[in-house]
Scaffold this motif. Structure first.
Motif, short mmCIF file in Angstrom:
data_model
loop_
_atom_site.label_atom_id
_atom_site.label_comp_id
_atom_site.label_asym_id
_atom_site.label_seq_id
_atom_site.Cartn_x
_atom_site.Cartn_y
_atom_site.Cartn_z
N LYS A 18 0.83 -1.21 0.00
CA LYS A 18 0.00 0.00 0.00
C LYS A 18 0.87 1.25 0.00
O LYS A 18 0.52 2.25 -0.62
CB LYS A 18 -0.95 0.00 1.20
CG LYS A 18 -2.14 -0.90 1.00
CD LYS A 18 -3.01 -1.06 2.21
CE LYS A 18 -3.23 0.14 3.04
NZ LYS A 18 -4.04 -0.07 4.23
N LEU A 24 -3.84 2.30 -3.55
CA LEU A 24 -4.50 1.14 -2.94
C LEU A 24 -5.16 1.50 -1.62
O LEU A 24 -4.60 2.25 -0.82
CB LEU A 24 -3.48 0.01 -2.69
CG LEU A 24 -2.84 -0.60 -3.93
CD1 LEU A 24 -1.80 -1.64 -3.51
CD2 LEU A 24 -3.87 -1.23 -4.83
N THR A 29 -6.80 -4.25 -0.70
CA THR A 29 -5.79 -5.21 -0.26
C THR A 29 -6.35 -6.32 0.62
O THR A 29 -5.61 -7.17 1.07
CB THR A 29 -4.66 -4.49 0.51
OG1 THR A 29 -5.21 -3.84 1.65
CG2 THR A 29 -3.95 -3.49 -0.37
#
Length: 61
Positions: A18, A24, A29
């Protein structure tokens, strides 16, 4: 490295991933058991990288 091993490693490195790919989110995730390929699809969309390339990056982390 098989998908089970990649999933285990992913749990260890997702925070670093990340940081590397700032677009992200936690939702991007996180995955449910057995849906690691779905996670890779999300990562592909956000990073513009191929599934095999992402698997290698996770493996080499």
């Amino acid at each position: 490295m098989n998908n089970d091993q990649l999933e285990g490693k992913w749990k260890q490195i997702k925070g670093s991933f990340k940081q590397k790919y700032g677009d992200l989110t936690d939702d991007d995730t996180t995955y449910t058991e057995g849906k690691f390929d779905e996670l890779l699809g999300r990562l592909q969309e956000k990073t513009g990288r191929g599934k095999e390339e992402l698997k290698r990056e996770i493996d080499n982390w």
